[in-house]
Design a protein around this motif. Structure first.
Motif, PDB file in Angstrom:
ATOM      1  N   LEU A  53      43.439 -22.692 -23.021  1.00 13.19           N
ATOM      2  CA  LEU A  53      44.783 -22.449 -22.506  1.00 13.19           C
ATOM      3  C   LEU A  53      44.994 -23.258 -21.228  1.00 13.19           C
ATOM      4  O   LEU A  53      44.174 -23.211 -20.311  1.00 13.19           O
ATOM      5  N   SER A  54      46.102 -24.020 -21.180  1.00 14.69           N
ATOM      6  CA  SER A  54      46.433 -24.833 -20.009  1.00 14.69           C
ATOM      7  C   SER A  54      47.778 -24.399 -19.448  1.00 14.69           C
ATOM      8  O   SER A  54      48.688 -24.012 -20.194  1.00 14.69           O
ATOM      9  N   TYR A  55      47.901 -24.488 -18.113  1.00 14.25           N
ATOM     10  CA  TYR A  55      49.131 -24.104 -17.415  1.00 14.25           C
ATOM     11  C   TYR A  55      49.742 -25.331 -16.747  1.00 14.25           C
ATOM     12  O   TYR A  55      49.048 -26.090 -16.060  1.00 14.25           O
ATOM     13  N   LYS A  56      51.034 -25.539 -16.962  1.00 12.33           N
ATOM     14  CA  LYS A  56      51.731 -26.673 -16.369  1.00 12.33           C
ATOM     15  C   LYS A  56      52.214 -26.269 -14.979  1.00 12.33           C
ATOM     16  O   LYS A  56      53.251 -25.628 -14.823  1.00 12.33           O
ATOM     17  N   LEU A  57      51.434 -26.675 -13.968  1.00 11.26           N
ATOM     18  CA  LEU A  57      51.740 -26.291 -12.593  1.00 11.26           C
ATOM     19  C   LEU A  57      53.037 -26.943 -12.119  1.00 11.26           C
ATOM     20  O   LEU A  57      53.872 -26.319 -11.467  1.00 11.26           O
ATOM     21  N   ASN A  58      53.203 -28.212 -12.435  1.00  5.47           N
ATOM     22  CA  ASN A  58      54.461 -28.928 -12.164  1.00  5.47           C
ATOM     23  C   ASN A  58      54.626 -30.006 -13.223  1.00  5.47           C
ATOM     24  O   ASN A  58      53.919 -30.004 -14.238  1.00  5.47           O
ATOM     25  N   SER A  59      55.540 -30.911 -13.013  1.00  6.83           N
ATOM     26  CA  SER A  59      55.864 -31.914 -14.036  1.00  6.83           C
ATOM     27  C   SER A  59      54.710 -32.836 -14.376  1.00  6.83           C
ATOM     28  O   SER A  59      54.676 -33.418 -15.456  1.00  6.83           O
ATOM     29  N   SER A  60      53.750 -32.972 -13.470  1.00  6.88           N
ATOM     30  CA  SER A  60      52.669 -33.932 -13.703  1.00  6.88           C
ATOM     31  C   SER A  60      51.274 -33.324 -13.677  1.00  6.88           C
ATOM     32  O   SER A  60      50.302 -33.993 -14.025  1.00  6.88           O
ATOM     33  N   VAL A  61      51.149 -32.078 -13.258  1.00 11.32           N
ATOM     34  CA  VAL A  61      49.828 -31.461 -13.108  1.00 11.32           C
ATOM     35  C   VAL A  61      49.654 -30.337 -14.118  1.00 11.32           C
ATOM     36  O   VAL A  61      50.465 -29.408 -14.172  1.00 11.32           O
ATOM     37  N   HIS A  62      48.604 -30.436 -14.936  1.00  9.95           N
ATOM     38  CA  HIS A  62      48.209 -29.384 -15.865  1.00  9.95           C
ATOM     39  C   HIS A  62      46.836 -28.866 -15.452  1.00  9.95           C
ATOM     40  O   HIS A  62      45.924 -29.669 -15.202  1.00  9.95           O
ATOM     41  N   ILE A  63      46.697 -27.561 -15.351  1.00 12.33           N
ATOM     42  CA  ILE A  63      45.399 -26.990 -14.993  1.00 12.33           C
ATOM     43  C   ILE A  63      44.912 -26.077 -16.111  1.00 12.33           C
ATOM     44  O   ILE A  63      45.705 -25.442 -16.825  1.00 12.33           O
ATOM     45  N   LYS A  64      43.611 -26.006 -16.258  1.00 10.00           N
ATOM     46  CA  LYS A  64      42.999 -25.156 -17.270  1.00 10.00           C
ATOM     47  C   LYS A  64      42.976 -23.712 -16.769  1.00 10.00           C
ATOM     48  O   LYS A  64      42.509 -23.427 -15.666  1.00 10.00           O
ATOM     49  N   VAL A  65      43.488 -22.806 -17.573  1.00  9.13           N
ATOM     50  CA  VAL A  65      43.504 -21.391 -17.202  1.00  9.13           C
ATOM     51  C   VAL A  65      42.082 -20.850 -17.329  1.00  9.13           C
ATOM     52  O   VAL A  65      41.470 -20.968 -18.399  1.00  9.13           O
ATOM     53  N   PRO A  66      41.526 -20.259 -16.260  1.00  8.31           N
ATOM     54  CA  PRO A  66      40.143 -19.753 -16.330  1.00  8.31           C
ATOM     55  C   PRO A  66      40.044 -18.523 -17.221  1.00  8.31           C
ATOM     56  O   PRO A  66      40.668 -17.496 -16.956  1.00  8.31           O
ATOM     57  N   MET A  67      39.277 -18.641 -18.276  1.00  9.19           N
ATOM     58  CA  MET A  67      39.085 -17.535 -19.209  1.00  9.19           C
ATOM     59  C   MET A  67      37.604 -17.209 -19.301  1.00  9.19           C
ATOM     60  O   MET A  67      36.750 -18.113 -19.298  1.00  9.19           O
ATOM     61  N   LEU A  68      37.280 -15.943 -19.381  1.00 10.08           N
ATOM     62  CA  LEU A  68      35.901 -15.465 -19.465  1.00 10.08           C
ATOM     63  C   LEU A  68      35.552 -15.161 -20.915  1.00 10.08           C
ATOM     64  O   LEU A  68      36.338 -14.548 -21.642  1.00 10.08           O
ATOM     65  N   ARG A  69      34.344 -15.563 -21.305  1.00  9.26           N
ATOM     66  CA  ARG A  69      33.903 -15.294 -22.668  1.00  9.26           C
ATOM     67  C   ARG A  69      32.939 -14.109 -22.741  1.00  9.26           C
ATOM     68  O   ARG A  69      32.517 -13.723 -23.835  1.00  9.26           O
ATOM     69  N   ASN A  70      32.585 -13.549 -21.575  1.00  5.33           N
ATOM     70  CA  ASN A  70      31.726 -12.361 -21.576  1.00  5.33           C
ATOM     71  C   ASN A  70      32.575 -11.117 -21.327  1.00  5.33           C
ATOM     72  O   ASN A  70      33.739 -11.187 -20.967  1.00  5.33           O
ATOM     73  N   GLY A  71      31.963  -9.963 -21.544  1.00  4.26           N
ATOM     74  CA  GLY A  71      32.692  -8.710 -21.354  1.00  4.26           C
ATOM     75  C   GLY A  71      33.690  -8.401 -22.444  1.00  4.26           C
ATOM     76  O   GLY A  71      34.621  -7.608 -22.219  1.00  4.26           O
ATOM     77  N   ILE A  72      33.552  -8.994 -23.619  1.00  3.92           N
ATOM     78  CA  ILE A  72      34.484  -8.743 -24.718  1.00  3.92           C
ATOM     79  C   ILE A  72      33.850  -7.879 -25.812  1.00  3.92           C
ATOM     80  O   ILE A  72      34.454  -7.666 -26.859  1.00  3.92           O
ATOM     81  N   THR A  73      32.630  -7.406 -25.567  1.00  2.00           N
ATOM     82  CA  THR A  73      31.936  -6.560 -26.539  1.00  2.00           C
ATOM     83  C   THR A  73      31.665  -5.188 -25.931  1.00  2.00           C
ATOM     84  O   THR A  73      31.811  -4.981 -24.730  1.00  2.00           O
ATOM     85  N   TRP A  74      31.243  -4.264 -26.756  1.00  2.00           N
ATOM     86  CA  TRP A  74      30.881  -2.930 -26.297  1.00  2.00           C
ATOM     87  C   TRP A  74      29.450  -2.925 -25.798  1.00  2.00           C
ATOM     88  O   TRP A  74      28.621  -3.761 -26.188  1.00  2.00           O
ATOM     89  N   TRP A  75      29.141  -1.965 -24.929  1.00  2.00           N
ATOM     90  CA  TRP A  75      27.784  -1.852 -24.396  1.00  2.00           C
ATOM     91  C   TRP A  75      26.777  -1.591 -25.502  1.00  2.00           C
ATOM     92  O   TRP A  75      25.684  -2.148 -25.508  1.00  2.00           O
ATOM     93  N   THR A  76      27.139  -0.764 -26.469  1.00  2.00           N
ATOM     94  CA  THR A  76      26.223  -0.443 -27.557  1.00  2.00           C
ATOM     95  C   THR A  76      25.921  -1.654 -28.431  1.00  2.00           C
ATOM     96  O   THR A  76      24.859  -1.715 -29.058  1.00  2.00           O
ATOM     97  N   ASP A  77      26.845  -2.616 -28.486  1.00  2.00           N
ATOM     98  CA  ASP A  77      26.612  -3.810 -29.291  1.00  2.00           C
ATOM     99  C   ASP A  77      25.425  -4.614 -28.767  1.00  2.00           C
ATOM    100  O   ASP A  77      24.530  -4.997 -29.524  1.00  2.00           O
ATOM    101  N   LYS A  78      25.418  -4.871 -27.469  1.00  2.00           N
ATOM    102  CA  LYS A  78      24.390  -5.731 -26.895  1.00  2.00           C
ATOM    103  C   LYS A  78      23.077  -5.016 -26.599  1.00  2.00           C
ATOM    104  O   LYS A  78      22.062  -5.667 -26.371  1.00  2.00           O
ATOM    105  N   HIS A  79      23.094  -3.695 -26.581  1.00  2.00           N
ATOM    106  CA  HIS A  79      21.887  -2.967 -26.221  1.00  2.00           C
ATOM    107  C   HIS A  79      21.339  -2.101 -27.349  1.00  2.00           C
ATOM    108  O   HIS A  79      20.227  -1.593 -27.236  1.00  2.00           O
TER     109      HIS A  79
END
Length: 344
Positions: free
Chosen positions: A169-195
């Motif tokens: 996911l990218s965010y258009k800050l202005n007409s010429s600048v695009h920045i990558k939206v910081p997304m986390l890939r951890n914390g999307i599972t249940w505790w019982t899944d990993k343990h």
């Protein structure tokens, strides 16, 4: 002359409190007023909770982008020409009309993908996924071993069909600048899944732990190289892998993919403005006439934007209230008849 028997058997129950039914007891006698008050209270509770849940679900902000048609050229290139070694990326711009306040979650959504088939669900090895015996592929129908007899890890139809599109996911800050939206890939599972449900083999070096096995046929890389950025997110405890292995009940479903890292420009959520999805097309859907979409959504205390729970409580409350009025009408009618006969 016949003699009388010394002991005459009697069919009478023994002279005990239990057999003579002389134990103290109480009998619940509910008056009409008490029964009607209970039904009225339950109806009011269910209706109130249902309305609160519906209003809570309505407050969820959600945007869905179906990219099946938008990435049709990539689909034709990879699926019809069977050129799966070549990466194909498409960019999908979109506009966010209003701010998404708070925590924002990214989901991938599939249409027409049946994860609820019995043979599909059973095609897995729990002992392998627990790290106990990675070469146990007995229950993995069709995806047990490679053509040369090497055990597959992870084996089975569920693991082989894992969703593997890359979404940025990218965010258009202005007409010429695009920045990558910081997304986390951890914390999307249940505790019982990993343990509890998923564990890696007891070895510090995962590549050595999975020696003697091979990757599923549809995977571009082995299980111990799923996450190049985070070495601790590899093997059977990889978050994306765990989310996919939790099979869906219906053919149209969405699964959690990423969550917003609330830093820099995104401390309060996703601001309104112009965005774009940069999608690397890997997961085929045209072969089973399916579709793919990306969903950005906020959540509330009651969960996501689903209305089912709120509607269920509302319908239950309405039916309870209907029963209350019906019983009250019958009670009043019988009461009038009783008074009439007493007057006679």
């Amino acid at each position: 002359m016949k003699k009388r028997p010394r002991h005459v058997l009697s069919r009478l129950p023994g002279s005990t409190a239990i057999k003579q039914q002389q134990l103290p007891a109480c009998q619940l006698r509910l008056s009409a007023a008490r029964v009607l008050s209970v039904f009225f209270t339950l109806a009011l509770f269910f209706l109130s909770l249902g309305v609160i849940l519906i209003l809570s679900a309505k407050s969820v902000k959600e945007i869905e982008i179906n990219y099946t048609e938008m990435c049709a050229d990539c689909a034709k290139l990879r699926e019809k020409a069977y050129n799966f070694d070549r990466e194909c990326t498409c960019t999908i711009p979109f506009h966010l009309p209003e701010k998404m306040q708070g925590n924002v979650y990214m989901y991938y959504k599939l249409y027409g993908f049946y994860q609820n088939l019995h043979r599909y669900i059973r095609s897995r090895s729990d002992s392998q996924l627990l790290g106990e015996n990675i070469k146990d592929v007995e229950n993995c129908r069709l995806f047990e071993k490679s053509h040369n007899g090497t055990p597959i890890a992870p084996c089975g139809a569920i693991a082989n069909s894992m969703f593997n599109d890359t979404i940025i996911l990218s965010y258009k800050l202005n007409s010429s600048v695009h920045i990558k939206v910081p997304m986390l890939r951890n914390g999307i599972t249940w505790w019982t899944d990993k343990h509890v449900k998923f564990k890696n083999p007891s070895s510090k070096n995962l590549s050595n732990a999975f020696a003697g096995t091979t990757k599923p046929p549809s995977w571009p890389r082995p299980i111990y190289e799923l996450d190049e950025e985070d070495p601790g997110n590899n093997g059977f405890i990889n978050d994306d892998f765990i989310v996919w292995m939790r099979t869906a009940a219906f053919p149209t479903f969405k699964k959690l993919y990423r969550r917003l890292n609330r830093i820099q420009y995104f401390t309060e959520g996703l601001p309104a403005g112009n965005y774009s999805f940069n999608i690397t097309y890997n997961f085929p859907v045209t072969t089973f006439q399916g579709e793919k979409a990306v969903v950005l959504s906020t959540v509330t205390w009651s969960g996501g934007g689903g209305l089912f729970l709120g509607l269920a409580y509302t319908v239950t409350g309405a039916m309870t209230w209907l029963a209350f009025f019906s019983m009250m009408a019958i009670h009043l009618k019988l009461k009038k008849k009783k008074i009439f006969f007493l007057q006679l």
